[in-house]
Design an enzyme around this catalytic site. Sequence first.
Site, PDB file in Angstrom:
ATOM      1  N   GLY A 165       0.831  -1.196   0.000  1.00  0.00           N
ATOM      2  CA  GLY A 165       0.000   0.000   0.000  1.00  0.00           C
ATOM      3  C   GLY A 165       0.862   1.241   0.000  1.00  0.00           C
ATOM      4  N   CYS A 166       1.053   1.806   1.185  1.00  0.00           N
ATOM      5  CA  CYS A 166       1.692   3.106   1.286  1.00  0.00           C
ATOM      6  C   CYS A 166       3.197   3.066   1.041  1.00  0.00           C
ATOM      7  CB  CYS A 166       1.366   3.716   2.642  1.00  0.00           C
ATOM      8  SG  CYS A 166      -0.433   3.928   2.841  1.00  0.00           S
TER       9      CYS A 166
END
Lengths: 207, 207, 207, 207
Positions: free
Chosen positions: D149-150
């Site tokens: 994700g991030c």
Amino acid sequence: MVELDQDYSQAGFGGSIQPGARPALLIIDFVRAYLDPECSLYAGVEEELAQAVNLLGECREAGIPVFHTCVEYDAAGVEGGVFYRKVPALANLVKGSPYCAFGEGLEPAEGEVVIVKKYPSAFFGTHLAATLSSLGVDTLLICGLTTSGCVRASAVDALQYGYIPIVVREATGDRDERPHEANLFDISKKFGEVIGIDDARRYLASL
Amino acid sequence: MVELDQDYSQAGFGGSIQPGARPALLIIDFVRAYLDPECSLYAGVEEELAQAVNLLGECREAGIPVFHTCVEYDAAGVEGGVFYRKVPALANLVKGSPYCAFGEGLEPAEGEVVIVKKYPSAFFGTHLAATLSSLGVDTLLICGLTTSGCVRASAVDALQYGYIPIVVREATGDRDERPHEANLFDISKKFGEVIGIDDARRYLASL
Amino acid sequence: MVELDQDYSQAGFGGSIQPGARPALLIIDFVRAYLDPECSLYAGVEEELAQAVNLLGECREAGIPVFHTCVEYDAAGVEGGVFYRKVPALANLVKGSPYCAFGEGLEPAEGEVVIVKKYPSAFFGTHLAATLSSLGVDTLLICGLTTSGCVRASAVDALQYGYIPIVVREATGDRDERPHEANLFDISKKFGEVIGIDDARRYLASL
Amino acid sequence: MVELDQDYSQAGFGGSIQPGARPALLIIDFVRAYLDPECSLYAGVEEELAQAVNLLGECREAGIPVFHTCVEYDAAGVEGGVFYRKVPALANLVKGSPYCAFGEGLEPAEGEVVIVKKYPSAFFGTHLAATLSSLGVDTLLICGLTTSGCVRASAVDALQYGYIPIVVREATGDRDERPHEANLFDISKKFGEVIGIDDARRYLASL
């Protein structure tokens, strides 16, 4: 505007930022639309052109990176978004128009980066910031057209993106002296330094 | 500046862009630093504050999204980058300072978005553009402080990001009339519309 | 990966976002570098090309805006910054190379916008977001090359910039099935929807 | 995946970029939502936390700038735009939730910058790039949550913005090994370097 200067200084504006050790030159929109009296955008900036040619020569000699911006739109101006609707004169800058060409003496040399932009700021919607950052540049010598449009917008963005903006006065111009001076004032007080071309020369020599 | 107006119009600047059907309100930096005579940033904008409170009330009644910006830095100003070095007065806006608080009557209501920014433009380094886009906003009513700083930078960016910028004159102010007027001129000619609060009222009523 | 699907769903990933009423098509980097077996970037995506041509035809019929991206660098790759240093294969995409040309059947038509990019995301350093916003687009149908590179990066940015990303599976490809599927999985769980071309067709018909 | 490695290398992916002389540390979203088994986002990354604490300690000793990111939304999630609609689990990160707090041992020290973000990339809609640039940083040591994700989104953006992304493997984690490894593979081949914590230690010692 002596007292305006004082008012700003007392309020805490206008701190002087020193140029860094790794500058690049950014020449903004010095294209024929502003140089050809036939075009409605003609700005009467022959002297500024001559000084920009001088500045470019000095920067090449100093071996610093050089960026040139120009503006080009699709025929319908879709790429210009709201800006194109706001300023009908941008229709002079549709791709393929002779008005998009760089001014004489300011043609990009091999190894110099050309940024084709659609908006006032040379940073907006372009790879300028990424290129500066990947090159380790810290300072941007800025000149070009016009002070109240793309030069101001680019100087503000240079500051925002983390670069020290240094506008070179004699190589920067506009169609009217009043917006020209008003924007140099704002830049000098809040966004960057405005210096003369002799100071730019001394700075380049000191690198 | 009648003849300057004419010169710009003939050159193809100043095309009028119509506001869209999905506006939002953006109130820029209406914080106590500019409202408290003790602070060096004090701008003498009591009347503009009153008008901004009126405008906010009308926008709430119309049910359009409302965004408030303010400025806050870490104690060392690292987050302010080159801007913080350029403008020593920004030290008034270190997080926790009472000068960071919103002006009386302009406190954000529940459901209104607060944008904490570090730079002149309300768009730069913030989630403003993403939020506007995800809400389907097309037009930005803009007011706040100061015309020659954050209002101008935000209006230019609104245009660049694809929103129609509409600056509401009476609810927008600066510490000096000259930069104030010079920047409203530039905005109206190149970047957006500058309208009176009565026109803003009529626009909101027409939605 | 049934149990991975379940784990993600129970954790609160993979919420389904509905496409909006104003889509555009974004075709990412469907250029000859990936289509010509002579080029090291060749990805074996002939079937995906055929489906992209179909999708483009349907979008043109539906009358939605169409964006094409391609990649072009200066001879030294300065414009590619750190990306160009990381991926030596990008030297295939220096301006003027035949590998930069669009795949057969995917040549841009008049009125379609071409985005020349330097980085993985179609949004990064380009006027894509500004153009989408000024056109009032809310949804992005995405296809192209490669899933694990520019398609993923563009889908994530579409979401970030406020657009609903809809990746059309059959018209999207990569050089290896494993990164292709792994990235479609990530996109579908966290960043956007992944749909079949028949669903895309039904969506376009419903507009 | 030996043959996948070979296929990528022969195609011209995976060029090795050397770290620069001015690194900063970026710790992504190491917050309690991922560390508390009560939260649906719990990722089972206790070992990664311990290694991130070690890495932070070494970076502080080396005196390099440290950035911490976290995520916070308004109660309605308007600030999260399309991302908030896509991932219902983000409701765990509404401002004021204990899940927003930093993991034990990773609390920011004075002088370290905290970036409150709304989207996957630590760069998107934040002042991270501007701060890095104004500090003259050239390299980003990256660790944190989650890889797919991030961390991936931030590593891609680090590359795009002109910084050399170096992901420290042991201090980076995800809820499942498969997306974790798939994303480390993509990063190592196209976007940055993935190194072990011992190599990170040697690099810091070499500065």
